[in-house]
Design an enzyme around this catalytic site. Sequence first.
Site, PDB file in Angstrom:
ATOM      1  N   GLY A 144      41.954   3.524  12.315  1.00 18.77           N
ATOM      2  CA  GLY A 144      42.068   2.251  11.600  1.00 18.77           C
ATOM      3  C   GLY A 144      41.318   2.190  10.286  1.00 18.77           C
ATOM      4  N   ARG A 200      40.098  -3.417  19.564  1.00 14.28           N
ATOM      5  CA  ARG A 200      39.208  -2.822  20.557  1.00 14.28           C
ATOM      6  C   ARG A 200      39.958  -2.721  21.879  1.00 14.28           C
ATOM      7  NH1 ARG A 200      37.129  -1.567  16.707  1.00 14.28           N
ATOM      8  NH2 ARG A 200      34.994  -1.864  15.939  1.00 14.28           N
ATOM      9  N   ASP A 251      45.459   2.350  18.821  1.00 16.43           N
ATOM     10  CA  ASP A 251      44.537   3.136  18.013  1.00 16.43           C
ATOM     11  C   ASP A 251      43.129   3.145  18.601  1.00 16.43           C
ATOM     12  OD1 ASP A 251      43.921   4.666  15.601  1.00 16.43           O
ATOM     13  OD2 ASP A 251      42.817   2.901  14.905  1.00 16.43           O
ATOM     14  N   HIS A 254      42.098   6.545  16.739  1.00 16.39           N
ATOM     15  CA  HIS A 254      41.162   5.589  16.134  1.00 16.39           C
ATOM     16  C   HIS A 254      41.033   5.826  14.626  1.00 16.39           C
ATOM     17  CE1 HIS A 254      37.564   2.794  17.230  1.00 16.39           C
ATOM     18  NE2 HIS A 254      38.192   2.403  16.132  1.00 16.39           N
ATOM     19  N   GLU A 295      36.703   7.791  24.016  1.00 14.69           N
ATOM     20  CA  GLU A 295      37.153   8.541  22.848  1.00 14.69           C
ATOM     21  C   GLU A 295      36.247   9.754  22.637  1.00 14.69           C
ATOM     22  OE1 GLU A 295      37.469   5.986  19.443  1.00 14.69           O
ATOM     23  OE2 GLU A 295      38.661   4.484  20.508  1.00 14.69           O
ATOM     24  N   ILE A 319      41.740  -9.830   8.975  1.00 16.33           N
ATOM     25  CA  ILE A 319      42.819  -8.858   9.161  1.00 16.33           C
ATOM     26  C   ILE A 319      44.099  -9.563   9.601  1.00 16.33           C
ATOM     27  CG2 ILE A 319      43.578  -6.902  10.565  1.00 16.33           C
ATOM     28  CD1 ILE A 319      40.703  -5.883  10.485  1.00 16.33           C
TER      29      ILE A 319
END
Length: 318
Positions: free
Chosen positions: A288, A238, A262, A286, A267, A157
């Site tokens: 992504g 993370r 994100d 979240h 959560e 990434i």
Amino acid sequence: MTLRCIILDDYQNVALTQAGWSILKPAVEITALHNPILQQDRLVELLVDADILVIMRERTPITAALLSRLPKLKLLVTSGMRNAAVDLPAAKAQGVTVCGTGSGSDAPVELTWALILGLARHLTVENRSIRNSGPWQSTLGIGLKGKTLGLIGLGKIGQRMALIAQAFGMKVTAWSQNLTAERAAEFNVELAESKQALLNNSDFVSLHLVLSDRSRGIISAQDLAAMKSTAFLINTSRSGLVDQAALVEALNHRQIAGAGLDVFDHEPLPDNHPYRHLPNVLATPHLGYVTDDNYGIYFNEAIEDIQAFIAGQPVREL
């Protein structure tokens, strides 16, 4: 005997339309649950008769305590090939097969840039102003050309992040504990002399590391203090990579300009969490990996995992 399969955390109510689940019938009966289930006893009540669970990576923790209360469970399929929320030793000890799926890296890269651009051009502030008949232009945007993107991590990434930053005309530096100058040079990226140097000199700092014992808390209060007061921190990897209390403090006191986030310790994010209210935070729930392409990969390969398990030849075991 019909196996019962439950898909957890299908927040968008799309799991059953993203893949050809009917191929599993009549051998497998499939149910999708759409809301987060935070109460453990309620979760057990809903899952106790499941032979197969299909889970989205790190939405619902699959702990040893939960597994011990699901005696019928035979197969656990997670999106992706890594899920820190699954207690793999406990699953194996209980005789539960755990399998993964493929996962594309484009989606998290795209979301990371959405956060960077949203922060740089104050998109939420200006959009809110238009919707509420507020001032016409109230902010001064930040141009990306000539700015420095600092990447903590230059894996799959991070490499894509660097390529896009260069297209914007940005300078890119990178640092991680094992990164070499030769490896950085392969992607036209400058290796920072140290993490401190990267933080000192970057206008945007973006985190792209796997969470591990070594990387946990890699951005501390001291690290945040090393950043420019005009710089932004972006975390789509993370939450455990960052000292969350220190980040809230830094944002509250405008020690850094802002953050694009994100990922979170809890959560869904609690209603009273500061990230929901801080004006210099651009947060997404979240998202992504949440794209049609990725969901197609996840659920089609989940079906393959289930078919292979029923045939006695599991694939993509973790």
